[in-house]
Design a protein around this motif. Sequence first.
Motif, PDB file in Angstrom:
ATOM      1  N   MET A 158       0.880  -1.158   0.000  1.00  0.00           N
ATOM      2  CA  MET A 158       0.000   0.000   0.000  1.00  0.00           C
ATOM      3  C   MET A 158       0.921   1.213   0.000  1.00  0.00           C
ATOM      4  SD  MET A 158      -2.913   1.172   2.651  1.00  0.00           S
ATOM      5  CE  MET A 158      -3.957   2.536   2.168  1.00  0.00           C
ATOM      6  N   GLU A 159       0.854   1.978  -1.066  1.00  0.00           N
ATOM      7  CA  GLU A 159       1.681   3.178  -1.123  1.00  0.00           C
ATOM      8  C   GLU A 159       1.062   4.234  -0.228  1.00  0.00           C
ATOM      9  OE1 GLU A 159       3.247   6.191  -4.515  1.00  0.00           O
ATOM     10  OE2 GLU A 159       3.936   4.097  -4.620  1.00  0.00           O
ATOM     11  N   LEU A 160       1.883   4.770   0.654  1.00  0.00           N
ATOM     12  CA  LEU A 160       1.411   5.805   1.568  1.00  0.00           C
ATOM     13  C   LEU A 160       1.199   7.111   0.811  1.00  0.00           C
ATOM     14  CD1 LEU A 160       3.847   5.023   4.500  1.00  0.00           C
ATOM     15  CD2 LEU A 160       1.367   4.669   4.507  1.00  0.00           C
ATOM     16  N   PRO A 161       0.119   7.813   1.112  1.00  0.00           N
ATOM     17  CA  PRO A 161      -0.092   9.100   0.447  1.00  0.00           C
ATOM     18  C   PRO A 161       0.874  10.146   0.994  1.00  0.00           C
ATOM     19  CG  PRO A 161      -1.753   8.777   2.125  1.00  0.00           C
ATOM     20  CD  PRO A 161      -0.939   7.508   2.066  1.00  0.00           C
ATOM     21  N   LYS A 162       1.102  11.172   0.217  1.00  0.00           N
ATOM     22  CA  LYS A 162       1.894  12.309   0.683  1.00  0.00           C
ATOM     23  C   LYS A 162       0.957  13.161   1.513  1.00  0.00           C
ATOM     24  CE  LYS A 162       5.132  12.137  -3.155  1.00  0.00           C
ATOM     25  NZ  LYS A 162       5.677  12.793  -4.349  1.00  0.00           N
ATOM     26  N   ALA A 163       0.867  12.788   2.790  1.00  0.00           N
ATOM     27  CA  ALA A 163      -0.092  13.401   3.717  1.00  0.00           C
ATOM     28  C   ALA A 163       0.612  13.642   5.051  1.00  0.00           C
ATOM     29  CB  ALA A 163      -1.294  12.468   3.903  1.00  0.00           C
ATOM     30  N   SER A 164      -0.117  14.236   5.985  1.00  0.00           N
ATOM     31  CA  SER A 164       0.461  14.512   7.299  1.00  0.00           C
ATOM     32  C   SER A 164       0.807  13.201   8.010  1.00  0.00           C
ATOM     33  CB  SER A 164      -0.522  15.311   8.158  1.00  0.00           C
ATOM     34  OG  SER A 164      -1.561  14.457   8.618  1.00  0.00           O
ATOM     35  N   ILE A 165       1.697  13.309   8.989  1.00  0.00           N
ATOM     36  CA  ILE A 165       2.096  12.136   9.766  1.00  0.00           C
ATOM     37  C   ILE A 165       0.874  11.516  10.449  1.00  0.00           C
ATOM     38  CG2 ILE A 165       3.392  11.421  11.821  1.00  0.00           C
ATOM     39  CD1 ILE A 165       4.999  11.782   9.187  1.00  0.00           C
ATOM     40  N   GLN A 166      -0.002  12.340  11.014  1.00  0.00           N
ATOM     41  CA  GLN A 166      -1.189  11.810  11.685  1.00  0.00           C
ATOM     42  C   GLN A 166      -2.084  11.054  10.703  1.00  0.00           C
ATOM     43  OE1 GLN A 166      -1.120  11.520  14.865  1.00  0.00           O
ATOM     44  NE2 GLN A 166       0.701  12.799  14.881  1.00  0.00           N
ATOM     45  N   GLU A 167      -2.268  11.605   9.500  1.00  0.00           N
ATOM     46  CA  GLU A 167      -3.081  10.908   8.488  1.00  0.00           C
ATOM     47  C   GLU A 167      -2.428   9.580   8.109  1.00  0.00           C
ATOM     48  OE1 GLU A 167      -4.945  13.541   5.239  1.00  0.00           O
ATOM     49  OE2 GLU A 167      -3.380  14.811   6.131  1.00  0.00           O
ATOM     50  N   ARG A 168      -1.134   9.606   7.897  1.00  0.00           N
ATOM     51  CA  ARG A 168      -0.426   8.373   7.537  1.00  0.00           C
ATOM     52  C   ARG A 168      -0.544   7.335   8.654  1.00  0.00           C
ATOM     53  NH1 ARG A 168       5.393   9.320   4.589  1.00  0.00           N
ATOM     54  NH2 ARG A 168       4.582   9.307   2.468  1.00  0.00           N
ATOM     55  N   ALA A 169      -0.369   7.763   9.899  1.00  0.00           N
ATOM     56  CA  ALA A 169      -0.464   6.842  11.026  1.00  0.00           C
ATOM     57  C   ALA A 169      -1.861   6.216  11.091  1.00  0.00           C
ATOM     58  CB  ALA A 169      -0.131   7.555  12.332  1.00  0.00           C
ATOM     59  N   GLU A 170      -2.884   7.021  10.893  1.00  0.00           N
ATOM     60  CA  GLU A 170      -4.257   6.492  10.939  1.00  0.00           C
ATOM     61  C   GLU A 170      -4.514   5.506   9.813  1.00  0.00           C
ATOM     62  OE1 GLU A 170      -7.188   9.573  11.547  1.00  0.00           O
ATOM     63  OE2 GLU A 170      -6.058  10.345  13.262  1.00  0.00           O
ATOM     64  N   ILE A 171      -4.000   5.783   8.624  1.00  0.00           N
ATOM     65  CA  ILE A 171      -4.146   4.867   7.496  1.00  0.00           C
ATOM     66  C   ILE A 171      -3.500   3.509   7.826  1.00  0.00           C
ATOM     67  CG2 ILE A 171      -3.336   4.406   5.130  1.00  0.00           C
ATOM     68  CD1 ILE A 171      -3.758   7.488   4.650  1.00  0.00           C
ATOM     69  N   VAL A 172      -2.258   3.558   8.316  1.00  0.00           N
ATOM     70  CA  VAL A 172      -1.537   2.329   8.648  1.00  0.00           C
ATOM     71  C   VAL A 172      -2.275   1.550   9.730  1.00  0.00           C
ATOM     72  CG1 VAL A 172       0.592   1.450   9.696  1.00  0.00           C
ATOM     73  CG2 VAL A 172       0.731   3.163   7.888  1.00  0.00           C
ATOM     74  N   LEU A 173      -2.706   2.238  10.780  1.00  0.00           N
ATOM     75  CA  LEU A 173      -3.389   1.560  11.894  1.00  0.00           C
ATOM     76  C   LEU A 173      -4.728   0.982  11.462  1.00  0.00           C
ATOM     77  CD1 LEU A 173      -2.436   3.957  14.809  1.00  0.00           C
ATOM     78  CD2 LEU A 173      -1.527   1.660  14.352  1.00  0.00           C
ATOM     79  N   LYS A 174      -5.474   1.703  10.619  1.00  0.00           N
ATOM     80  CA  LYS A 174      -6.747   1.156  10.107  1.00  0.00           C
ATOM     81  C   LYS A 174      -6.485  -0.093   9.269  1.00  0.00           C
ATOM     82  CE  LYS A 174      -9.556   5.309  10.012  1.00  0.00           C
ATOM     83  NZ  LYS A 174      -9.853   6.501   9.230  1.00  0.00           N
ATOM     84  N   GLU A 175      -5.493  -0.029   8.383  1.00  0.00           N
ATOM     85  CA  GLU A 175      -5.169  -1.174   7.532  1.00  0.00           C
ATOM     86  C   GLU A 175      -4.728  -2.394   8.338  1.00  0.00           C
ATOM     87  OE1 GLU A 175      -5.310  -1.902   4.188  1.00  0.00           O
ATOM     88  OE2 GLU A 175      -6.438  -0.052   3.953  1.00  0.00           O
TER      89      GLU A 175
END
Length: 179
Positions: A158-175
């Motif tokens: 899953m390629e991480l979006p170029k987004a804030s650290i908090q957004e990236r962390a939430e994406i990873v944790l949800k996945e």
Amino acid sequence: DLSHRFVLLTGCSGGGKSTLLKALEERGFATVEEPGRRIVSDELARGGKALPWVDMKAFALRAIEMAKSDLQDAQNSDGIVFFDRGLIDAAIALAHSGGQRIEETLGETQAYRKRVFLAPPWMELFANDAERQHSFEAAVQEHLRIDQALDALGYTRMELPKASIQERAEIVLKECGAL
């Protein structure tokens, strides 16, 4: 099978992996720092030669040993463990430096969860320092090698979006089913 608990953050240098790892650690998750930076720091401190810009093969071999040790140590942690790079990255570096093939280094081992998180090249984040001396272009080439190897090894990414650290962390944790 411990590998379902071990989550790999990979991708090129300067893509925000270490910052994301720190954010996951701040949320209470077990994390493992990138072997490469630990090795470079140690080699620079003691005048060693196992540096990516001096002897990439020696550096990669050290990274493989450290990554294996990290996987062993992580077995003592409960729950999900997030790795900033790891054995796959080290195996790719070794193959790129003229060492053994990626598959030979890894064997049949599926060390991490099938889904890995790939940090793409991000020019605005990329910066050189004492431990990162290569160019952004070299980082892009590294990203392509990792991307191709993940496919060949059967990992889904899953390629991480170029987004804030908090957004990236939430994406990873949800996945990962941790949110």
